[in-house]
Design an enzyme around this catalytic site. Structure first.
Site, PDB file in Angstrom:
ATOM      1  N   ARG A 141       0.836  -1.193   0.000  1.00  0.00           N
ATOM      2  CA  ARG A 141       0.000   0.000   0.000  1.00  0.00           C
ATOM      3  C   ARG A 141       0.877   1.252   0.000  1.00  0.00           C
ATOM      4  O   ARG A 141       1.124   1.845   1.052  1.00  0.00           O
ATOM      5  CB  ARG A 141      -0.930  -0.009   1.217  1.00  0.00           C
TER       6      ARG A 141
ATOM      7  N   HIS B 129       6.562 -12.216   8.540  1.00  0.00           N
ATOM      8  CA  HIS B 129       7.259 -10.949   8.332  1.00  0.00           C
ATOM      9  C   HIS B 129       7.675 -10.325   9.658  1.00  0.00           C
ATOM     10  O   HIS B 129       8.802  -9.808   9.797  1.00  0.00           O
ATOM     11  CB  HIS B 129       6.344  -9.989   7.558  1.00  0.00           C
TER      12      HIS B 129
ATOM     13  N   ASP C 151       1.819   0.303   8.345  1.00  0.00           N
ATOM     14  CA  ASP C 151       1.792   1.325   7.298  1.00  0.00           C
ATOM     15  C   ASP C 151       0.440   2.002   7.138  1.00  0.00           C
ATOM     16  O   ASP C 151       0.155   2.598   6.099  1.00  0.00           O
ATOM     17  CB  ASP C 151       2.223   0.716   5.960  1.00  0.00           C
ATOM     18  N   ASP C 152      -0.407   1.950   8.172  1.00  0.00           N
ATOM     19  CA  ASP C 152      -1.697   2.642   8.126  1.00  0.00           C
ATOM     20  C   ASP C 152      -1.937   3.396   9.431  1.00  0.00           C
ATOM     21  O   ASP C 152      -3.046   3.431   9.951  1.00  0.00           O
ATOM     22  CB  ASP C 152      -2.839   1.663   7.852  1.00  0.00           C
TER      23      ASP C 152
ATOM     24  N   ASP D  13      -0.784 -11.694  17.330  1.00  0.00           N
ATOM     25  CA  ASP D  13      -1.270 -10.823  18.402  1.00  0.00           C
ATOM     26  C   ASP D  13      -2.149 -11.588  19.388  1.00  0.00           C
ATOM     27  O   ASP D  13      -2.050 -11.384  20.606  1.00  0.00           O
ATOM     28  CB  ASP D  13      -2.013  -9.607  17.838  1.00  0.00           C
TER      29      ASP D  13
ATOM     30  N   SER E 288      -7.591  -7.203   7.404  1.00  0.00           N
ATOM     31  CA  SER E 288      -8.843  -7.428   8.141  1.00  0.00           C
ATOM     32  C   SER E 288     -10.065  -6.976   7.362  1.00  0.00           C
ATOM     33  O   SER E 288     -11.193  -7.051   7.863  1.00  0.00           O
ATOM     34  CB  SER E 288      -8.796  -6.684   9.486  1.00  0.00           C
TER      35      SER E 288
END
Length: 409
Positions: A96, A169, A191-192, A268, A299
């Site tokens: 993205r 990753h 990255d968001d 998580d 998601s």
């Protein structure tokens, strides 16, 4: 009995007994003349080649010696100076580029003043060219790329492979930063995300807690119920049994513990397991220091409009270096929090929302099971995720409603 010292064609003879000496000159015999030799061009070329080779080797040896000397000098100088970095900051990216641009611009706005304390990295998973070019366009950021072309094998049919790739990753990037680059702490962003003005000051103050309190596993910048209507105090920090994620910091010692058993997917949720965190807790703020704008991602925008979009990103200036955070020590926090719960006004019945809104004090609402909890959560509009209270101490779930506090038990 006599000694003779000869130098060139001059000889000195001394008489030991008489003490007298004789100095004489001996003529050198004329050398025989040799016929003149005509130089061989092939031999001359060979000699020149040998001489040039010898000169090149000599220059290279001198250059290498100088480099070795400088490297040793810099290493000694570096050994004398302590590591000034608080934590490496890594932005986890994939495909993205527009999101990455927005995240990096938000970070650089506040990172420039503390660049030496918080070195920046972008870790890309995959080979998306636009993301790589965008990352490389920032000269002040170190780019890392994780390329794993092996097929993903999910443990259950129909699972989303993105969660497996993300976990893989994360492990690669954290191994790179902690093991190969030897950072003491790492802050993980995605990255968001945008960050608050006091993001770096907050984590610098929290780093001291991580170093001194081994009952704290990580520090997060996120509150799942950090929507505008549920937060009030920008200075308030809490200990939580539930791992919030979304902008968090951990130490190298903790990663050395987690890395060998890192899960294949859903990392998580795995961190939230009791056998993983081992009753250690997490620090989180009341008002978020990160804002997640990622409506499109792995998601698939789940809960974005209802829970993520209304999140309040802190805009108040807090001087964290002057704040006394000793109240977050395990003993002090449990005593104070226990008193807050005990002193809260109990509310019972199906009209919890109405009763709580009519009481301008802290209130306490008790639930019996998952269905009961979800009913209360829906009334107030808080996150209905059952895992949040289920994985917290005493099944306790806390949020603010307007300017007063509601505690669910």
């Amino acid at each position: 009995k006599n000694s003779i010292v000869t130098q060139s064609s001059v000889c000195y003879r001394s008489g030991v007994k008489s003490g007298r000496g004789l100095l004489f000159l001996r003529r050198a015999r004329p050398a025989r003349r040799r016929p003149a030799m005509v130089p061989n061009p092939r031999h001359i070329r060979r000699l020149l080649l040998v001489a040039a080779t010898a000169a090149f080797i000599y220059i290279q040896v001198r250059h290498f010696s100088a480099q070795s000397h400088d490297a040793g000098r810099l290493a000694l100088a570096g050994a004398d100076q302590p590591d000034l970095s608080v934590a490496a900051v890594v932005i986890m990216a994939c495909n993205r580029p527009d999101y990455l641009h927005r995240t990096v611009e938000s970070i650089l706005k506040y990172q420039k003043a503390v660049a030496s304390k918080f070195p920046l990295f972008i870790s890309q998973d995959g080979t998306n060219g636009e993301v790589k070019n965008k990352a490389l366009s920032y000269t002040q950021i170190t780019f890392m790329q994780h390329v794993d072309l092996e097929p993903v094998h999910t443990e259950s049919p129909g699972e989303h492979i993105a969660y497996y790739k993300i976990a893989n990753h994360y492990k690669w990037a954290l191994d790179e930063l902690f093991t190969k680059r030897n950072f003491r702490r790492v802050i993980i962003l995605e990255d968001d995300m945008e960050i608050a003005p006091d993001f770096f000051d907050y984590f610098e103050a929290a780093a001291k807690l991580l170093d001194t309190d081994k009952s704290i596993m990580a520090v997060s910048s996120w509150n799942d119920n950090g929507q505008k209507q549920f937060v009030y105090d920008p200075k308030a920090l809490y200990r939580s049994d539930f791992f919030p994620g979304l902008g968090w910091m951990l130490t190298k010692s903790t990663w050395m513990e987690l890395s060998p058993k890192w899960p294949k997917a859903y990392w998580d949720d795995w961190v939230r397991l009791k056998e993983v965190h081992k009753d250690r807790q997490f620090i989180r703020p009341e008002v978020c220091r990160t804002y997640n704008f990622g409506e499109h991602g792995s998601s698939m925008g789940q809960f974005f409009n209802q829970y993520l979009k209304p999140i309040k990103l802190n805009d108040a200036h807090i001087d964290w270096n002057s704040e006394d955070l000793s109240y977050l020590s395990e003993d002090k926090f449990l005593i104070k929090f226990g008193k807050d719960v005990a002193n809260a006004t109990p509310v019972h019945g199906s009209d919890d929302l109405l009763k709580a809104h009519n009481l301008y004090v802290d209130v306490r609402i008790q639930y019996n099971d998952q269905g009961d909890f979800e009913r209360v959560a829906r009334q107030f509009g808080v996150f209905e995720e059952w895992k949040v209270p289920l994985l917290t101490q005493f099944n306790l779930f806390m949020f603010r409603s307007r300017v007063w506090q509601v505690i669910n038990l």
